[in-house]
Design a protein around this motif. Structure first.
Motif, PDB file in Angstrom:
ATOM      1  N   ASP A 199       0.838  -1.201   0.000  1.00 23.05           N
ATOM      2  CA  ASP A 199       0.000   0.000   0.000  1.00 23.05           C
ATOM      3  C   ASP A 199       0.865   1.240   0.000  1.00 23.05           C
ATOM      4  OD1 ASP A 199      -2.492  -0.953  -0.135  1.00 23.05           O
ATOM      5  OD2 ASP A 199      -2.972  -0.762   1.990  1.00 23.05           O
ATOM      6  N   PHE A 200       1.875   1.197   0.846  1.00 22.00           N
ATOM      7  CA  PHE A 200       2.732   2.359   1.007  1.00 22.00           C
ATOM      8  C   PHE A 200       3.452   2.692  -0.287  1.00 22.00           C
ATOM      9  CE2 PHE A 200       3.987   4.853   4.622  1.00 22.00           C
ATOM     10  CZ  PHE A 200       3.021   4.493   5.527  1.00 22.00           C
ATOM     11  N   TYR A 201       3.964   1.676  -0.969  1.00 22.40           N
ATOM     12  CA  TYR A 201       4.796   1.962  -2.128  1.00 22.40           C
ATOM     13  C   TYR A 201       4.004   2.078  -3.420  1.00 22.40           C
ATOM     14  CZ  TYR A 201       9.081   1.344   0.436  1.00 22.40           C
ATOM     15  OH  TYR A 201      10.104   1.489   1.310  1.00 22.40           O
TER      16      TYR A 201
ATOM     17  N   ILE B 168       4.152  15.365   6.748  1.00 25.45           N
ATOM     18  CA  ILE B 168       3.079  14.761   7.544  1.00 25.45           C
ATOM     19  C   ILE B 168       2.256  13.804   6.688  1.00 25.45           C
ATOM     20  CG2 ILE B 168       0.895  15.221   8.739  1.00 25.45           C
ATOM     21  CD1 ILE B 168       2.099  17.804   9.748  1.00 25.45           C
ATOM     22  N   ASN B 169       1.864  14.286   5.507  1.00 24.38           N
ATOM     23  CA  ASN B 169       0.986  13.490   4.659  1.00 24.38           C
ATOM     24  C   ASN B 169       1.654  12.223   4.143  1.00 24.38           C
ATOM     25  OD1 ASN B 169      -1.666  13.967   4.252  1.00 24.38           O
ATOM     26  ND2 ASN B 169      -1.414  14.571   2.112  1.00 24.38           N
ATOM     27  N   VAL B 170       2.890  12.373   3.698  1.00 21.53           N
ATOM     28  CA  VAL B 170       3.604  11.218   3.145  1.00 21.53           C
ATOM     29  C   VAL B 170       3.873  10.194   4.246  1.00 21.53           C
ATOM     30  CG1 VAL B 170       5.792  10.458   2.165  1.00 21.53           C
ATOM     31  CG2 VAL B 170       4.641  12.466   1.245  1.00 21.53           C
ATOM     32  N   ALA B 171       4.340  10.678   5.397  1.00 22.91           N
ATOM     33  CA  ALA B 171       4.649   9.761   6.488  1.00 22.91           C
ATOM     34  C   ALA B 171       3.386   9.050   6.965  1.00 22.91           C
ATOM     35  CB  ALA B 171       5.297  10.518   7.641  1.00 22.91           C
ATOM     36  N   ALA B 172       2.251   9.743   6.877  1.00 20.60           N
ATOM     37  CA  ALA B 172       1.020   9.134   7.382  1.00 20.60           C
ATOM     38  C   ALA B 172       0.459   8.084   6.437  1.00 20.60           C
ATOM     39  CB  ALA B 172      -0.030  10.221   7.616  1.00 20.60           C
ATOM     40  N   GLY B 173       0.433   8.378   5.136  1.00 22.32           N
ATOM     41  CA  GLY B 173      -0.365   7.517   4.273  1.00 22.32           C
ATOM     42  C   GLY B 173       0.345   6.795   3.160  1.00 22.32           C
ATOM     43  N   GLY B 174       1.584   7.177   2.830  1.00 24.85           N
ATOM     44  CA  GLY B 174       2.245   6.505   1.715  1.00 24.85           C
ATOM     45  C   GLY B 174       1.512   6.731   0.405  1.00 24.85           C
ATOM     46  N   MET B 175       1.706   5.806  -0.518  1.00 28.28           N
ATOM     47  CA  MET B 175       1.233   5.992  -1.879  1.00 28.28           C
ATOM     48  C   MET B 175      -0.275   6.001  -2.026  1.00 28.28           C
ATOM     49  SD  MET B 175       2.466   6.628  -4.750  1.00 28.28           S
ATOM     50  CE  MET B 175       3.383   6.040  -6.131  1.00 28.28           C
ATOM     51  N   ARG B 176      -0.958   5.166  -1.264  1.00 30.23           N
ATOM     52  CA  ARG B 176      -2.396   5.059  -1.449  1.00 30.23           C
ATOM     53  C   ARG B 176      -3.080   6.383  -1.182  1.00 30.23           C
ATOM     54  NH1 ARG B 176      -6.910   1.042  -1.238  1.00 30.23           N
ATOM     55  NH2 ARG B 176      -5.353  -0.475  -1.769  1.00 30.23           N
ATOM     56  N   SER B 177      -2.750   7.023  -0.065  1.00 36.50           N
ATOM     57  CA  SER B 177      -3.417   8.280   0.230  1.00 36.50           C
ATOM     58  C   SER B 177      -2.965   9.358  -0.741  1.00 36.50           C
ATOM     59  CB  SER B 177      -3.140   8.709   1.663  1.00 36.50           C
ATOM     60  OG  SER B 177      -1.821   9.157   1.795  1.00 36.50           O
ATOM     61  N   ILE B 178      -1.690   9.289  -1.158  1.00 38.28           N
ATOM     62  CA  ILE B 178      -1.187  10.276  -2.105  1.00 38.28           C
ATOM     63  C   ILE B 178      -1.958  10.207  -3.420  1.00 38.28           C
ATOM     64  CG2 ILE B 178       0.844  10.852  -3.486  1.00 38.28           C
ATOM     65  CD1 ILE B 178       0.957  11.754  -0.609  1.00 38.28           C
ATOM     66  N   THR B 179      -2.327   9.003  -3.836  1.00 36.08           N
ATOM     67  CA  THR B 179      -3.065   8.858  -5.087  1.00 36.08           C
ATOM     68  C   THR B 179      -4.380   9.624  -5.039  1.00 36.08           C
ATOM     69  OG1 THR B 179      -2.091   6.698  -5.418  1.00 36.08           O
ATOM     70  CG2 THR B 179      -4.058   7.192  -6.678  1.00 36.08           C
ATOM     71  N   PHE B 180      -5.130   9.471  -3.966  1.00 35.17           N
ATOM     72  CA  PHE B 180      -6.393  10.204  -3.845  1.00 35.17           C
ATOM     73  C   PHE B 180      -6.149  11.704  -3.835  1.00 35.17           C
ATOM     74  CE2 PHE B 180      -7.972   6.252  -1.653  1.00 35.17           C
ATOM     75  CZ  PHE B 180      -8.774   5.878  -2.708  1.00 35.17           C
TER      76      PHE B 180
ATOM     77  N   SER C 117       4.662  16.012  -2.760  1.00 35.99           N
ATOM     78  CA  SER C 117       4.297  14.741  -2.124  1.00 35.99           C
ATOM     79  C   SER C 117       4.808  13.565  -2.933  1.00 35.99           C
ATOM     80  CB  SER C 117       2.775  14.619  -1.983  1.00 35.99           C
ATOM     81  OG  SER C 117       2.254  15.708  -1.297  1.00 35.99           O
ATOM     82  N   GLY C 118       4.546  13.608  -4.255  1.00 34.52           N
ATOM     83  CA  GLY C 118       4.973  12.504  -5.102  1.00 34.52           C
ATOM     84  C   GLY C 118       6.484  12.329  -5.068  1.00 34.52           C
ATOM     85  N   LEU C 119       7.207  13.442  -5.168  1.00 31.93           N
ATOM     86  CA  LEU C 119       8.668  13.371  -5.135  1.00 31.93           C
ATOM     87  C   LEU C 119       9.147  12.825  -3.806  1.00 31.93           C
ATOM     88  CD1 LEU C 119       9.504  16.748  -6.829  1.00 31.93           C
ATOM     89  CD2 LEU C 119      10.427  14.546  -7.521  1.00 31.93           C
ATOM     90  N   THR C 120       8.526  13.302  -2.729  1.00 24.82           N
ATOM     91  CA  THR C 120       8.979  12.875  -1.416  1.00 24.82           C
ATOM     92  C   THR C 120       8.750  11.379  -1.215  1.00 24.82           C
ATOM     93  OG1 THR C 120       8.424  15.076  -0.622  1.00 24.82           O
ATOM     94  CG2 THR C 120       8.855  13.409   1.042  1.00 24.82           C
ATOM     95  N   VAL C 121       7.602  10.872  -1.690  1.00 28.31           N
ATOM     96  CA  VAL C 121       7.374   9.425  -1.604  1.00 28.31           C
ATOM     97  C   VAL C 121       8.480   8.677  -2.334  1.00 28.31           C
ATOM     98  CG1 VAL C 121       5.892   7.519  -2.340  1.00 28.31           C
ATOM     99  CG2 VAL C 121       4.875   9.558  -1.369  1.00 28.31           C
ATOM    100  N   ALA C 122       8.811   9.155  -3.555  1.00 21.61           N
ATOM    101  CA  ALA C 122       9.801   8.446  -4.364  1.00 21.61           C
ATOM    102  C   ALA C 122      11.193   8.515  -3.734  1.00 21.61           C
ATOM    103  CB  ALA C 122       9.828   9.035  -5.774  1.00 21.61           C
TER     104      ALA C 122
ATOM    105  N   ALA D  70      12.718   8.366   6.591  1.00 25.65           N
ATOM    106  CA  ALA D  70      13.257   8.686   5.268  1.00 25.65           C
ATOM    107  C   ALA D  70      12.508   9.863   4.646  1.00 25.65           C
ATOM    108  CB  ALA D  70      13.176   7.459   4.366  1.00 25.65           C
ATOM    109  N   ALA D  71      11.177   9.912   4.835  1.00 23.91           N
ATOM    110  CA  ALA D  71      10.380  11.017   4.281  1.00 23.91           C
ATOM    111  C   ALA D  71      10.845  12.350   4.848  1.00 23.91           C
ATOM    112  CB  ALA D  71       8.892  10.803   4.577  1.00 23.91           C
TER     113      ALA D  71
END
Lengths: 512, 111
Positions: free
Chosen positions: A33-35, A165-177, A339-344, A375-376
């Motif tokens: 989910d995260f990735y 905050i957002n990236v650390a909380a939700g990873g990729m799934r929340s970022i997609t929404f 957000s997208g960059l930070t996840v990557a 890491a985020a």
């Protein structure tokens, strides 16, 4: 411009971003989910999310600013940003998905069987990501400064904190929404003022005519308006960087894994191109209108033209409302791309730098997801520090340098790595190092103060036309010289990369 | 374990050498590389035209403000989209079925 109204609008975007992110947190459970959002995002959602993530400060503010200052040549930015997706789709998307690698370092390691090449790639991902995050922070600083007069650090800090905050909380799934929502917000915010202006005037042609007299050379292609020398070289170099750089952007590639299969990935790209094309109709209009209504911004660099135009055209409540809408859209752009960059970047820092060390320090007593969260934080602190020490280069130019770096490093690695059987591990490493050093040297010179004109400025300002061929050449020559260093598993890799995904060959999937 | 690996490696080599696999790769390359070259040339020629064929590019169509350059410019977006559509249709038609066939070959009987 009304600060209260704009700040309220920005506040709403921030609240919505965190709200949707938290919603994602509730359904984000596993590492996958995260990735990669468990590879369960439908093409339409995914296309909105990809476009939302891709349209950064450079697209929302920067393109209009560059066209305003430098004229028609800068329209290539929007064409190039779009074409890059096509290159990515036809040349690398499908093979890369099949390789089973989530990130560029993963791909490098499975293809070249070398931890050294992997580490170089990890470093480059952090470098490209930082170069790309930098203009997002500058843009945020600029927006808050334009709206309230606060120093640039305030806006940059707001974006940095919310993204972490957002990236650390939700990873990729929340970022997609979050990002799917932000594409539509950005499009609405950018399009509405233009439509209102056209509606009020009934005669948009009049504006275009007034332009012919006032700034004839500005509207001409390759005009050197804005003092850019050697426009033909610069245009070609920019086109090369944008066409071939997109495939090496860390936040773009990972998006192709969130599709359930290759067919869906292709569908997604078609929708993405349509969405991007639609969006890029609008920034040039801001530039054209800006020439008439805000000519004073030309000397200031132009990056604020999108934010200021509504207030210039409609002094009063209409202008305030439209200005607030545009400010909200701009913040959506900073937040989504960052957000997208930070996840990557966080994914790479987590896997390549942090996890093994955490494992050693804690004796294995840690949770994998926490390592990603630390890491985020690191992924955002580095560009924030860079932001505090660098001068404000034009937003779209800085992003152009990130593309040039990607085109000079990951493009040869991917294209030759996927299609050329005789590529050696030494060749891969040499190409990454030579292309990486050449392009990042150019980027550093630019960020810290570019040479003033003539060929030096053109070559350093748009380096891709020489750094990219240099990198390709290095890979080919060094590979020919070191045939004994061709990876032993090349046959296996080639089968993996070129047979359809449904075939159950061992792809070494890391997180299944 | 080593037995497994040997067998796997043989499978990979067989696939790599099989005519179907090279045909699939060749077909992909023969479509994708010329296509990429073609659309790059189209973008680069546009820039050249803008510089050297000034009269042609600023030729007005229909007496209004629409010039050849403007139409070609919009054409950049349209052609990008068209190329993508062509590629997607081609991949669905020419790559997916053969890839499926190859899959059955590797995995044995169709399921």
């Amino acid at each position: 411009m009304s600060p209260a109204l704009s700040l309220t609008a920005i506040g709403l975007v921030v609240v919505a971003t965190i709200g949707i992110g938290l919603f994602g947190l509730r359904i984000s459970r596993t590492t996958s989910d995260f990735y990669v959002a468990s590879r369960a995002v439908s093409p339409r959602w995914n296309a909105s999310a990809i476009s939302g993530e891709y349209l950064s400060a450079a697209s929302f503010l920067g393109v209009a600013g560059l066209v305003l200052v430098n004229g028609a040549d800068m329209l290539w930015f929007s064409v190039g940003y779009t074409v890059g997706y096509l290159m990515l789709l036809v040349l690398v998307a499908a093979p890369l998905r099949r390789s089973g690698a989530y990130t560029l370092p993963d791909f490098a390691e499975t293809r070249f069987e070398s931890p050294v090449v992997r580490r170089i790639c990890a470093g480059l991902v952090v470098g490209i990501g930082t170069l790309y995050l930098l203009p997002q922070l500058h843009g945020a600083g600029l927006a808050v400064q334009t709206v309230t007069g606060a120093p640039p650090e305030v806006g940059a800090m707001i974006v940095a904190v919310i993204v972490v905050i957002n990236v650390a909380a939700g990873g990729m799934r929340s970022i997609t929404f979050v990002q799917a929502f932000q594409y539509w917000l950005k499009l609405t915010a950018l399009a509405t003022p233009i439509f209102v202006i056209l509606l009020v005037w009934h005669q948009p042609v009049g504006v275009l005519d007034s332009l012919h007299g006032a700034a004839a050379d500005w509207a001409e292609p390759l005009s050197r308006a804005g003092g850019r020398d050697h426009p033909l070289y610069a245009t070609y170099s920019l086109l090369l960087a944008l066409c071939f750089g997109t495939m090496g952007l860390p936040h773009v590639l990972v998006r192709f894994y969130t599709n359930p299969d290759g067919r869906a990935a292709r569908r997604t790209t078609v929708v993405v191109l349509a969405l991007l094309g639609l969006f890029y109709l609008f920034p040039p209009m801001y530039a054209v209108l800006g020439r008439t209504f805000a000519p004073d911004l030309v000397s200031a660099g132009g990056d604020t033209v999108v934010l200021e135009l509504p207030g210039r055209v409609f002094p009063g409540t209409t202008g305030d409302l439209l200005g607030a809408l545009v400010a909200a859209g701009a913040f959506a752009a900073f937040l989504s791309t960052s957000s997208g960059l930070t996840v990557a970047i966080a994914g790479v820092i987590d896997q390549d730098l942090l996890r093994s060390r955490l494992h050693r320090w804690t004796g294995g007593d840690y949770v994998a997801v926490n390592s990603f969260r630390i890491a985020a934080l690191i992924a955002m602190i580095v560009p924030y520090l860079a932001f505090t020490v660098t001068g404000a280069l034009s937003l779209a130019d800085t992003v152009g340098l990130a593309f040039a770096l990607a085109a000079s490093t990951f493009c040869p690695l991917l294209v030759l790595g996927i299609w050329w059987r005789r590529m050696s591990t030494t060749g891969a490493a040499a190409g990454l190092v030579v292309g990486g050093i050449a392009a990042s040297a150019a980027a550093l010179v630019n960020v810290s103060g570019a040479p003033q004109g003539g060929w030096p400025r053109a070559l350093v300002g748009q380096p891709a036309a020489w750094t990219m061929p240099l990198a390709f050449l290095t890979v080919i020559v060094v590979s020919k010289l070191t045939p004994d260093r061709i990876p032993a598993g090349t046959a296996r890799s080639m089968v993996r990369l070129h047979t359809p995904e449904a075939v159950d060959v061992d792809r070494g999937l890391p997180y299944r | 374990m080593s037995d497994m690996r040997d067998r796997d490696l043989t499978t990979y080599r067989d696939v790599q050498l099989s005519p179907d696999f090279s045909e699939l790769r060749r077909r992909f390359r023969r479509f994708v590389f010329p296509m990429t070259a073609l659309f790059l040339v189209w973008y680069f020629v546009y820039v050249l035209l803008a510089d050297y064929a000034h009269g042609f590019m600023s030729h007005k169509i229909g007496g209004g403000n629409i010039t050849v350059a403007l139409l070609f410019g919009l054409g950049q977006f349209v052609s990008t989209f068209a190329i993508t559509m062509i590629y997607v249709r081609w991949a669905d038609r020419r790559i997916d079925p053969d890839a499926e066939k190859l899959r059955h070959q590797i995995e044995g009987a169709p399921q």
